[in-house]
Every structure is written in structure tokens, then in C-alpha cells.
Design a protein around this motif. Structure first.
Motif, PDB file in Angstrom:
ATOM      1  N   ALA A  10      16.780 -35.357  25.371  1.00 22.98           N
ATOM      2  CA  ALA A  10      17.576 -35.223  24.149  1.00 22.98           C
ATOM      3  C   ALA A  10      17.128 -34.008  23.354  1.00 22.98           C
ATOM      4  CB  ALA A  10      17.435 -36.477  23.298  1.00 22.98           C
ATOM      5  N   CYS A  11      17.967 -33.631  22.381  1.00 23.29           N
ATOM      6  CA  CYS A  11      17.710 -32.441  21.564  1.00 23.29           C
ATOM      7  C   CYS A  11      18.256 -32.672  20.160  1.00 23.29           C
ATOM      8  CB  CYS A  11      18.432 -31.246  22.207  1.00 23.29           C
ATOM      9  SG  CYS A  11      18.556 -29.772  21.158  1.00 23.29           S
ATOM     10  N   PHE A  12      17.636 -32.053  19.170  1.00 26.92           N
ATOM     11  CA  PHE A  12      18.233 -31.989  17.837  1.00 26.92           C
ATOM     12  C   PHE A  12      18.105 -30.562  17.319  1.00 26.92           C
ATOM     13  CE2 PHE A  12      18.161 -32.533  13.128  1.00 26.92           C
ATOM     14  CZ  PHE A  12      19.468 -32.998  13.003  1.00 26.92           C
ATOM     15  N   ILE A  13      19.198 -30.035  16.786  1.00 31.64           N
ATOM     16  CA  ILE A  13      19.226 -28.656  16.288  1.00 31.64           C
ATOM     17  C   ILE A  13      18.736 -28.637  14.842  1.00 31.64           C
ATOM     18  CG2 ILE A  13      20.719 -26.690  15.751  1.00 31.64           C
ATOM     19  CD1 ILE A  13      22.566 -27.641  18.039  1.00 31.64           C
ATOM     20  N   THR A  14      17.818 -27.708  14.560  1.00 33.92           N
ATOM     21  CA  THR A  14      17.212 -27.638  13.227  1.00 33.92           C
ATOM     22  C   THR A  14      17.393 -26.245  12.623  1.00 33.92           C
ATOM     23  OG1 THR A  14      15.075 -26.843  14.016  1.00 33.92           O
ATOM     24  CG2 THR A  14      15.407 -29.220  14.018  1.00 33.92           C
ATOM     25  N   LEU A  37      12.990 -40.914  19.564  1.00 34.80           N
ATOM     26  CA  LEU A  37      12.405 -40.084  18.504  1.00 34.80           C
ATOM     27  C   LEU A  37      13.374 -38.995  18.051  1.00 34.80           C
ATOM     28  CD1 LEU A  37       8.670 -39.815  19.616  1.00 34.80           C
ATOM     29  CD2 LEU A  37       9.509 -40.729  17.447  1.00 34.80           C
ATOM     30  N   ILE A  38      14.134 -38.443  18.988  1.00 37.28           N
ATOM     31  CA  ILE A  38      15.140 -37.438  18.621  1.00 37.28           C
ATOM     32  C   ILE A  38      16.193 -38.080  17.710  1.00 37.28           C
ATOM     33  CG2 ILE A  38      17.062 -36.040  19.519  1.00 37.28           C
ATOM     34  CD1 ILE A  38      14.509 -34.591  20.078  1.00 37.28           C
ATOM     35  N   LYS A  39      16.553 -39.300  18.018  1.00 37.84           N
ATOM     36  CA  LYS A  39      17.506 -40.035  17.161  1.00 37.84           C
ATOM     37  C   LYS A  39      16.926 -40.168  15.743  1.00 37.84           C
ATOM     38  CE  LYS A  39      20.921 -42.810  16.091  1.00 37.84           C
ATOM     39  NZ  LYS A  39      22.225 -42.181  15.791  1.00 37.84           N
ATOM     40  N   ALA A  40      15.627 -40.474  15.673  1.00 36.76           N
ATOM     41  CA  ALA A  40      14.980 -40.593  14.357  1.00 36.76           C
ATOM     42  C   ALA A  40      14.932 -39.242  13.645  1.00 36.76           C
ATOM     43  CB  ALA A  40      13.572 -41.174  14.518  1.00 36.76           C
ATOM     44  N   CYS A  41      14.758 -38.155  14.396  1.00 35.69           N
ATOM     45  CA  CYS A  41      14.807 -36.804  13.804  1.00 35.69           C
ATOM     46  C   CYS A  41      16.183 -36.564  13.194  1.00 35.69           C
ATOM     47  CB  CYS A  41      14.554 -35.725  14.862  1.00 35.69           C
ATOM     48  SG  CYS A  41      12.871 -35.670  15.494  1.00 35.69           S
ATOM     49  N   GLN A  42      17.194 -36.932  13.968  1.00 35.82           N
ATOM     50  CA  GLN A  42      18.572 -36.719  13.516  1.00 35.82           C
ATOM     51  C   GLN A  42      18.848 -37.523  12.234  1.00 35.82           C
ATOM     52  OE1 GLN A  42      21.452 -39.233  14.821  1.00 35.82           O
ATOM     53  NE2 GLN A  42      22.571 -38.286  13.143  1.00 35.82           N
ATOM     54  N   LEU A  43      18.353 -38.759  12.179  1.00 40.56           N
ATOM     55  CA  LEU A  43      18.569 -39.594  10.991  1.00 40.56           C
ATOM     56  C   LEU A  43      17.852 -39.021   9.767  1.00 40.56           C
ATOM     57  CD1 LEU A  43      18.216 -43.119  12.642  1.00 40.56           C
ATOM     58  CD2 LEU A  43      20.328 -42.065  11.770  1.00 40.56           C
ATOM     59  N   ALA A  76      11.797 -23.830  13.643  1.00 40.43           N
ATOM     60  CA  ALA A  76      10.740 -24.663  14.215  1.00 40.43           C
ATOM     61  C   ALA A  76       9.974 -25.394  13.115  1.00 40.43           C
ATOM     62  CB  ALA A  76       9.794 -23.804  15.052  1.00 40.43           C
ATOM     63  N   ALA A  77       9.778 -24.735  11.969  1.00 40.36           N
ATOM     64  CA  ALA A  77       9.045 -25.376  10.873  1.00 40.36           C
ATOM     65  C   ALA A  77       9.804 -26.608  10.377  1.00 40.36           C
ATOM     66  CB  ALA A  77       8.804 -24.383   9.737  1.00 40.36           C
ATOM     67  N   ALA A  78      11.118 -26.485  10.262  1.00 43.53           N
ATOM     68  CA  ALA A  78      11.934 -27.644   9.886  1.00 43.53           C
ATOM     69  C   ALA A  78      11.829 -28.719  10.966  1.00 43.53           C
ATOM     70  CB  ALA A  78      13.393 -27.236   9.698  1.00 43.53           C
ATOM     71  N   GLY A  79      11.771 -28.277  12.223  1.00 47.88           N
ATOM     72  CA  GLY A  79      11.618 -29.209  13.338  1.00 47.88           C
ATOM     73  C   GLY A  79      10.333 -30.014  13.211  1.00 47.88           C
ATOM     74  N   MET A  80       9.285 -29.371  12.696  1.00 48.93           N
ATOM     75  CA  MET A  80       8.009 -30.067  12.516  1.00 48.93           C
ATOM     76  C   MET A  80       8.141 -31.133  11.421  1.00 48.93           C
ATOM     77  SD  MET A  80       4.958 -30.565  13.480  1.00 48.93           S
ATOM     78  CE  MET A  80       4.179 -29.209  14.367  1.00 48.93           C
ATOM     79  N   VAL A  81       8.759 -30.781  10.305  1.00 48.20           N
ATOM     80  CA  VAL A  81       8.953 -31.750   9.219  1.00 48.20           C
ATOM     81  C   VAL A  81       9.702 -32.976   9.754  1.00 48.20           C
ATOM     82  CG1 VAL A  81      10.043 -32.177   6.977  1.00 48.20           C
ATOM     83  CG2 VAL A  81       9.019 -29.933   7.457  1.00 48.20           C
ATOM     84  N   LEU A  82      10.799 -32.719  10.464  1.00 43.06           N
ATOM     85  CA  LEU A  82      11.632 -33.821  10.954  1.00 43.06           C
ATOM     86  C   LEU A  82      10.907 -34.643  12.026  1.00 43.06           C
ATOM     87  CD1 LEU A  82      15.099 -32.017  11.179  1.00 43.06           C
ATOM     88  CD2 LEU A  82      14.216 -33.478   9.339  1.00 43.06           C
ATOM     89  N   SER A  83      10.139 -33.970  12.866  1.00 37.08           N
ATOM     90  CA  SER A  83       9.430 -34.676  13.940  1.00 37.08           C
ATOM     91  C   SER A  83       8.363 -35.609  13.369  1.00 37.08           C
ATOM     92  CB  SER A  83       8.772 -33.674  14.894  1.00 37.08           C
ATOM     93  OG  SER A  83       9.742 -32.914  15.562  1.00 37.08           O
TER      94      SER A  83
END
Ligand SMILES: *Cc1c(COP(=O)(O)O)cnc(C)c1O
Length: 368
Positions: free
Chosen positions: A64-68, A226-232, A71-78
Motif C-alpha cells: 500500500a501507499c499514501f501520498i503526502t 498502517l497505511i490506512k491509519a496514515c490516510q485517516l 517525506a517530513a509530512a510522511g514521518m508525522v503521519l507515520s
């Protein structure tokens, strides 16, 4: 006149690397065109994100993937995802961490400016080891009931840390998610699936570095839940990620850039970079007896591309040269390394014409 000339802003020749503060990278025409085309329509943004993420996951051999928005935003969401899961009350409660696991394990040797993105969620960092490394038993001892995840920085940061495989094996065994920041870890292209194959739960990349997608994009690759949780936790939901939104044009641009990158002839690009490096070395070689130019590998963050390192007997002259290049016309940004009495020149974002300009300026300052 181009827009920068109209504004009276001097443009830069980037012989350093992909750097946010110097405008990231250059988007190829097909990325710009895809963004322009996508701009003419309205679309359900979550439907677009979901569809493109499915495609990116497939292209990069991930679940799975989530677009952010980077990368820094990706860290916050992860990190948020590891704490909240899909619990809507917890997602809403962020960044109040009452009742949530609020500790993140990190190598002492990997602490760096980008870990602000981890701390931004309100977590406490639990450091393991020291500047020269860490042991598995130190990792073991750092785990508590409150451990939300382990954060690991790939590339040059791996040098004084436990190997990735040991960290992911440990995390997998204990059911503690492992997040890998691989923001700048391209090339090699295989890194898009390498880290998840090694057992990482979530892996972050920048869209606006070597991929040459929009500068304000990135993406998270990894496990479905976890990607689903990032998306939420992400935009457009009313959540901690709402200020990190990604526009439809950026999503489409990122997707186009990733697709393009996977189809590139990486060997040819590598040959061109080696050629640029050899051209620069040949031009400088023998100019002065107190100056030495040689090929340096890998890139500044451990990326698989070569650079030129110009070393001076007198370190002050390295600094002077880097300043002359920066202040000159055209303005050329290189990397000054005081400890090594050197500057480095990176071919990554240099066109053939720019390599010529770099050589001209280097020759001018080194012989005057
Ligand atoms: C570049 C970089 C980031 C930030 O990436 P953005 O896409 O600009 O948000 C984070 N971590 C590391 C290690 C980086 O090199």
C-alpha cells in the motif's frame, strides 16, 4: 525574461544535491504537462489519492501507499498512525497523547534535524546507544509498554547504527512497527521495494528529490493497516495531517514522476554522471599543485551516484572557492566540507551546459 528575472532574483546552478532551500529539483516536461492537464478538472480528492496510491504501490511492489506533502509530512503521519491506528477518537485527540503509546525509539547516532517531524506529534524520543553505535540489547532495554514504534534513518545514517535487518527483525518479532526514513535514498531504484522487503512497516520517500516530482510531495510505502491509519490521519480529514495537504496537480505530478523514474535507463544516467565527473576532474587536474580533484562515491546521503571532490592543502582556500562560486555569475552552489578541506561537486542536477559553466568558473577562480 523568465519569472525570476522579472522578480530580480538570481537563479542558482545546483552542484550540491536536491535541497529544499535551493528549490529541490527540476520537474521534467511530462510531469509539468500532467499537472497542467489535471488542473482543468474537479475531482473527488480522496478517490484520486486512493487510485494513484494503488498504482504507486503496484509500481513499487508494495502492499500500500499514501501520498503526502513530503517525506517530513510522511514521518508525522507515520508516527501518528502507529499511535492511533484507525481509532477515530485517538485521531481526533492528537496531539494530546493521553492514553496512547507515546515513546519512539531512535538511535542516538541518527538524531538529526529531520527528527523534528517525529517530535511534532508530541512523542518522547527514547535514544539508544551513542554517537558511535548501538547494540541489540540496548534496543531491547529501550522497549516499554509505551513504545509506539522505532524510527530509523537509512543511507549515510546507517553507518553508526544497528543494521536495518536487525532492527526490522526485532520490530517484527515484538510487533513494534519500524518506520524507515528513506527520503533521499534514490538511486538505486530498487530501494523503492528494498526496505519493505527487509521487513520495514512504513518507508518514507521524498517526491521532489531524485524522482523530480513536485517539490512539495512525498509518499509512504508499506503495510495496508498502517497505511490506512496514515490516510485517516492525513488531509483532507480534520486531523493532525490536515495542514499537510496535497493538491490534485501534485498527486498526479508525483505519480507521473514515479512512473517515469521506473522507466528510465538508469545505467545511461549513471554513465552520463560519470562522464560529467571525469570532465570536471580532467579540467582541474594539474591546474595547481596544492589542489587535488578526484571522484567521490557515494552521494552525500549515501545515494548511488558519483561526485567530484576538490581538496586543498590549505582548507581556507576551499572555503574561498566555494564562496567565489556562489557569489559569481552564474552562481554555483557546491558543498564546502571544512573537515576535509574540500568542496564537492555533484552532477545530479547539472545539464551538460551547466557542467561546462562549472568548469569555466572553477578554472577562472583556481587560476586567478
Ligand atoms: C530530504 C529529507 C527529508 C525531508 O523530505 P521532504 O520531502 O522535503 O519533506 C526528511 N528526511 C531526510 C533524511 C531527508 O533527506
Amino acid at each position: 525574461m523568465n519569472i525570476y528575472e522579472q522578480l530580480g532574483i538570481k537563479t542558482i546552478i545546483n552542484a550540491h544535491d536536491s535541497e529544499t532551500i535551493w528549490g529541490g529539483s527540476r520537474m521534467p516536461q511530462e510531469v509539468i504537462q500532467a499537472m497542467a492537464d489535471s488542473s482543468n478538472y474537479f475531482v473527488r480528492i480522496q478517490e484520486l489519492e486512493k487510485r494513484l496510491s494503488e498504482e504507486i504501490a503496484k509500481l513499487t511492489r508494495n502492499e500500500a501507499c499514501f501520498i503526502t506533502s513530503g517525506a517530513a509530512a510522511g514521518m508525522v503521519l507515520s508516527v501518528a498512525a502507529c499511535m492511533t491506528g484507525d481509532d477515530s477518537d485517538k485521531i481526533d485527540q492528537m496531539p494530546n497523547l493521553d492514553g496512547m503509546k507515546d515513546e519512539v525509539i531512535i538511535h542516538r547516532s541518527q538524531r538529526n534535524g529531520f527528527d523534528q517531524a517525529v517530535r511534532q506529534t508530541g512523542v518522547k524520543l527514547v535514544e539508544i546507544g551513542d554517537k558511535s553505535g548501538a547494540t541489540l540489547s540496548q534496543l531491547e532495554a529501550a522497549v516499554t509498554e509505551q513504545t509506539a514504534c522505532i524510527v530509523y534513518y537509512a543511507g549515510a545514517f546507517e553507518k553508526n547504527a544497528l543494521p536495518i535487518e536487525e532492527v526490522t527483525a526485532f520490530g517484527n518479532e515484538r510487533s513494534i512497527p519500524v518506520i524507515i526514513d528513506a527520503a533521499a535514498q534514490l538511486p538505486p531504484v530498487e530501494n523503492l521495494w528494498h526496505y519493505t522487503e527487509m521487513g520495514a512497516d512504513l518507508v518514507l520517500f521524498s517526491g521532489g528529490k531524485t524522482l523530480r516530482g513536485p517539490q512539495a510531495t512525498g509518499f509512504i510505502l508499506g503495510k495496508k493497516d498502517l497505511i490506512k491509519a496514515c490516510q485517516l490521519n492525513g488531509s483532507p480529514n480534520d486531523s493532525i495531517g490536515r495542514p499537510m495537504k496535497v493538491a490534485k496537480e501534485e498527486m498526479v505530478g508525483l505519480y507521473t514522476a514515479i512512473k517515469r523514474y521506473l522507466e528510465l535507463d538508469h545505467e545511461q544516467i549513471r554513465n552520463e554522471q560519470e562522464e560529467s565527473v571525469q570532465r570536471i576532474i580532467a579540467a582541474i587536474d594539474g591546474l595547481r599543485e596544492d589542489v587535488d580533484a578526484k571522484r567521490l562515491y557515494p552521494g552525500p546521503h549515501g545515494q548511488h551516484y558519483p561526485r567530484v571532490e576538490i581538496t586543498f592543502r590549505d582548507g581556507d582556500l576551499a572555503q574561498t572557492l566555494s564562496e567565489q562560486l556562489e557569489d559569481g555569475t552564474p552562481s554555483i552552489f557546491t558543498r564546502y566540507r571544512p573537515a576535509r578541506k574540500s568542496i564537492t561537486i555533484n552532477p545530479l542536477h547539472l545539464t551538460t551546459e551547466e557542467v561546462t559553466l562549472v568548469i569555466q568558473q572553477l578554472t577562472k577562480y583556481l587560476t586567478s
